[in-house]
Design a protein around this motif. Structure first.
Motif: not given
Length: 276
Positions: A1-24
């Motif tokens: 359950m501790s893994a859920l406490q790890q912060p993640r950061q959002s990013h966005f990029t374009d994929s064939s004209g659509v804004r696609v979300h990814f995290v790190s």
């Protein structure tokens, strides 16, 4: 359950004209090799929240939301290769290509397509219990379903969350997935995916595609899967010239990251490290 406490950061990029979300989870660790996780049909990047942090010691870890799902934008039309281009776009935007990519179910089928279409972007692929139609198969017809009606409040929406196919899952995992699978709209609460995706035929089986793959591929079969039989898993692997083999997790159901999370982490670490 501790893994859920790890912060993640959002990013966005374009994929064939659509804004696609990814995290790190550790995007600044540029000295580490890249690792991308891809989710299943109508899922999202939160499906990896309790898995991904276990890899940050060795990898620069990312996960994406396919277009139409999670926090990514919706398309006016979803084509067979739309989600393949999502994978390619995120790998380029994250700056981790050629990367290790792990993908489950629907995402794994798209990963196989990406291996054939964009081999320069993928160092190795690990496909988790993904159905892929083979020559001579009749593709299953997925009946279209009406768009879900909004729920009046958050708790009602969460109460209607179901795994498809159903299987046992730790309550805290199910709670996390249910809460991250809904969003608020003017009419109430609804799911985090484009309703038009319900009309998509999610199974792919392009003739000859598997035979064009040169990227190293490992296929992990869930031994108790309700989606992929052992016979089909073996046939998929046999059709890939550079496949590293078939690995079976005997006690796992289709959503193997839910009922065997620790075993899956150990297995993936072994598989990823053994090819470096």
């Amino acid at each position: 359950m501790s893994a859920l406490q790890q912060p993640r950061q959002s990013h966005f990029t374009d994929s064939s004209g659509v804004r696609v979300h990814f995290v790190s989870w550790n995007a600044n660790d540029v000295h580490k090799p890249g690792l991308l996780f891809a989710h299943g049909f109508l899922g999202h990047s939160h499906w990896w929240d309790f898995i991904a942090p276990s890899f940050t010691d060795r990898y620069r870890v990312f996960a994406l939301d396919f277009s139409g799902m999670g926090e990514s934008g919706h398309r006016t039309e979803y084509r067979a290769d739309s989600f393949v281009h999502d994978i390619a776009a995120v790998l380029r935007a994250a700056g981790i290509a050629p990367a290790n990519v792990v993908a489950h179910s629907f995402g794994g089928s798209r990963l196989l397509q990406a291996c054939a279409m964009f081999p320069e972007l993928i160092r190795q692929a690990v496909v988790l219990d993904s159905y892929y139609a083979l020559p001579g198969d009749d593709l299953p017809i997925i009946a279209g379903r009406p768009a879900p009606r909004p729920y009046p409040d958050l708790e009602t929406a969460i109460a209607h969350f179901r795994l498809i196919p159903g299987q046992a899952c730790e309550p805290w995992l199910l709670e996390h997935l249910s809460r991250t699978s809904v969003r608020q709209i003017d009419a109430g609460w609804t799911w985090c995916f484009d309703p038009s995706l319900r009309d998509l035929q999610p199974v792919e089986g392009e003739a000859g595609l598997l035979g064009r793959i040169t990227v190293p591929v490992t296929y992990v079969h869930a031994g108790l899967s309700a989606v992929v039989t052992a016979e089909r898993a073996s046939r998929i692997v046999a059709a890939i010239p550079n496949a590293r083999g078939l690995v079976t997790m005997p006690g796992a159901h289709h959503h193997l990251m839910l009922d065997q999370p620790l075993a899956l982490v150990d297995l993936l670490l072994d598989l990823l490290e053994s090819s470096t």
